[in-house]
Design an enzyme around this catalytic site. Structure first.
Site, short mmCIF file in Angstrom:
data_model
loop_
_atom_site.label_atom_id
_atom_site.label_comp_id
_atom_site.label_asym_id
_atom_site.label_seq_id
_atom_site.Cartn_x
_atom_site.Cartn_y
_atom_site.Cartn_z
N ARG A 1 0.85 -1.07 0.04
CA ARG A 1 -0.06 -0.07 -0.21
C ARG A 1 0.96 1.10 0.06
O ARG A 1 0.45 2.33 -0.24
CB ARG A 1 -1.00 0.05 1.19
CG ARG A 1 -1.93 -1.23 1.23
CD ARG A 1 -2.80 -1.42 2.41
NE ARG A 1 -2.07 -2.28 3.30
CZ ARG A 1 -2.40 -2.65 4.39
NH1 ARG A 1 -3.67 -2.23 4.81
NH2 ARG A 1 -1.86 -3.63 5.14
N GLY B 1 2.18 -14.47 6.18
CA GLY B 1 1.51 -13.96 7.34
C GLY B 1 2.02 -13.76 8.61
O GLY B 1 3.35 -13.98 8.85
N LYS C 1 34.15 26.82 9.51
CA LYS C 1 34.31 25.29 9.23
C LYS C 1 35.76 25.00 10.07
O LYS C 1 36.72 25.79 9.76
CB LYS C 1 34.58 24.80 7.75
CG LYS C 1 34.59 23.36 7.82
CD LYS C 1 35.55 22.86 6.75
CE LYS C 1 37.08 22.79 7.25
NZ LYS C 1 38.08 22.38 6.28
#
Ligand code: UD1
Ligand code: CA
Length: 471
Positions: free
Chosen positions: A15, A78, A349
């Protein structure tokens, strides 16, 4: 009793209509399955078994760091069949807790209740009260409040359809009896699958006590089967996390417009404007203000510091009362002492900046060490990279870097010194002196503005001036 947790994660998630296996779909930036594993780990079980199958290698690779055992369910027959795959590894005297890889927000508190309710001889299922219960199995209790059955929506009578207590699917039971019930499962249903939910009937047949423990809320048992449910769970999660911050003393401009993807700690009277994204371990000290659209990951921000709009901050440590942004980018290894000002379009940095120093406009500071009360003028850059190696720049206390200075590393700018605007500094500068490095300004007395040429005239000039040398 020793505890084994079984997490079902083998399903495809049709789905979702996605190439990414369902249990890897991200919730707050982490795979669904990772949230479930975290919930399981909070219970300190003996073992966590993850039943995997669809997208197997991808799922294992994404969660390779997790301390779990992987159990393959080659064919997805299942949820009951999935649990069976793990049962041969679990001794009879363990308690078993079954979690679903697509039910990500389950709380450790409800799970602890579920395990306690199962004890040594009961089957405990986690139920929840839903106003809109369509599609869920209904929990049927007798007059004494004992669970006697789970009736699937399509099999329920009109009276049973009125029941608002439904099955979440999560359950706990002692391993010995659970094994027996699983062996008794059939696939006599429309999907031809072995349903885990059918163990309830098995338990009832053997006269086992069945306990339904109510989840604290619907969100913690919400399953994610499609993208709509994913977004609903994301929204619910966002709300929960936002509430934690608000209870800790943060004011949120809009709790629906904040993203919290990790462990965020806030002090009192923090203010967070809309669209902040907070990732990983983030600590915001008391009184910190975060402007709109800031992204902060794995960073500490000291008390009273203000971030203006649109800052991106990653692995930085910032002390008290600094002002950052708007539009500043602080990259990993940035360390700022108190009262530092970093302005717009400044990138920092791997750089430590001393107290009271400022870089307010259009600057890059990389691999550098700034002392106290340094002022870096607009458009100045530490040229830290020669194309192969990175080199450091040292700017000592009280130095004043003129606008547009290129500092070619490795180089040291002396304390209390100035550099002239537009200088390219390639060697160390002495303390307390002005150093500049730029060509003399000249004016061309006989210069005239260029005149507009036609295409032919232009082509002739281009051809003449860009002729390739003869070899
Ligand atoms: C399941 C329950 C349903 C419950 C709902 C709550 C069953 C039969 N139904 O339905 O009663 O109301 O959850 O969310 O249990 N999985 C495997 N192997 C398989 C099949 C599934 O590992 O062969 C995994 C999936 O990856 C998923 C979980 O089990 O993580 C649940 O499967 P899913 O197909 O989503 O069950 P639901 O239809 O939601
Ligand atoms: Ca599901």
């Amino acid at each position: 009793m020793q505890l084994s947790v079984v997490i079902l994660a083998a399903g495809q998630g049709k789905r979702m209509n996605s190439d990414l296996p369902k249990v890897l779909q991200p919730l707050a930036g982490e795979p669904l399955l990772k949230h479930v594993i975290s919930a399981a780990r909070a219970l300190n079980p003996n073992d966590i078994y993850v039943v995997y199958g669809h997208g197997g290698a991808q799922v294992q690779a994404a969660l390779a760091q997790e301390p779990v055992e992987w159990v393959l369910q080659a064919d997805q027959l299942g949820t009951g069949h999935a649990v069976m795959q793990a049962m041969c590894l679990i001794p009879d005297d363990h308690a078993v807790l079954v979690l679903y890889g697509d039910v990500p927000l389950i709380s450790a508190a409800s799970l602890a209740k579920l395990i306690a309710a199962a004890g040594e001889n009961a089957l405990a299922i986690l139920s929840v009260n839903l106003d809109e219960a369509r599609g869920y199995g209904r929990i049927v209790r007798n007059a004494d409040g004992q669970v006697v059955a789970i009736v699937e929506h399509k099999d329920a009578s009109p009276e049973q359809l009125e029941i608002r207590e439904v099955n979440s699917g999560l359950m706990a039971a002692p391993a010995g009896p659970l094994r027996e019930w699983l062996l008794g499962l059939g696939r006599d249903n429309t999907q031809r699958e072995y349903f885990l939910t059918d163990v309830v009937a098995g338990a009832a047949r053997t006269g086992t006590r069945i306990e339904a423990i109510r989840a604290a809320n619907a969100l913690e048992v919400a399953g994610v089967n499609d993208k709509i449910q994913l977004s609903a769970v994301e929204a619910g999660y966002r709300r929960l996390r936002a509430e934690e911050l608000m209870l800790a003393g943060a004011t949120l401009a809009d709790p629906t417009r904040i993203e919290i993807r990790g462990d965020v700690q806030v002090g009192r009277d923090v203010f967070i404007d809309i669209n902040a994204v907070l990732i990983g371990n983030v600590h915001l000290g008391a009184g910190v203000k975060v402007g709109p659209n800031c992204v902060i990951s794995n960073s500490q921000i000291g008390e009273g510091t203000e971030l203006f709009a649109n800052c991106v901050i990653d692995r930085a440590i910032i002390a008290q009362n600094c002002c950052i942004g708007p539009f500043a980018r602080l990259r990993p290894g940035t360390v700022m002492h108190r009262e530092v000002h970093i302005g717009n379009f400044v990138e920092v940095k791997n750089t430590e900046i001393g107290a009271g120093s400022k870089a307010n406009h259009l600057t890059y500071l990389g691999d550098s060490f700034l002392g106290k009360k340094v002022n870096v003028g607009a458009g100045s850059i530490t040229c830290n990279y020669d194309g192969v190696n990175k080199w450091p720049t040292f700017i000592e206390d009280g130095a004043f870097i003129g606008s547009g200075t290129m500092m070619v590393a490795p180089v040291r700018i002396g304390a209390g010194s100035n550099t002239g605007a537009g200088s390219t500094i390639v060697s160390n500068t002495p303390n307390d002196k002005l150093t500049f490095a730029r060509s003399q300004q000249t004016t061309k007395e006989h210069w005239k503005r260029p005149v507009k040429l036609n295409e032919e005239e232009k082509a002739a000039i281009v051809a003449k001036k860009t002729q390739k040398p003869k070899d």
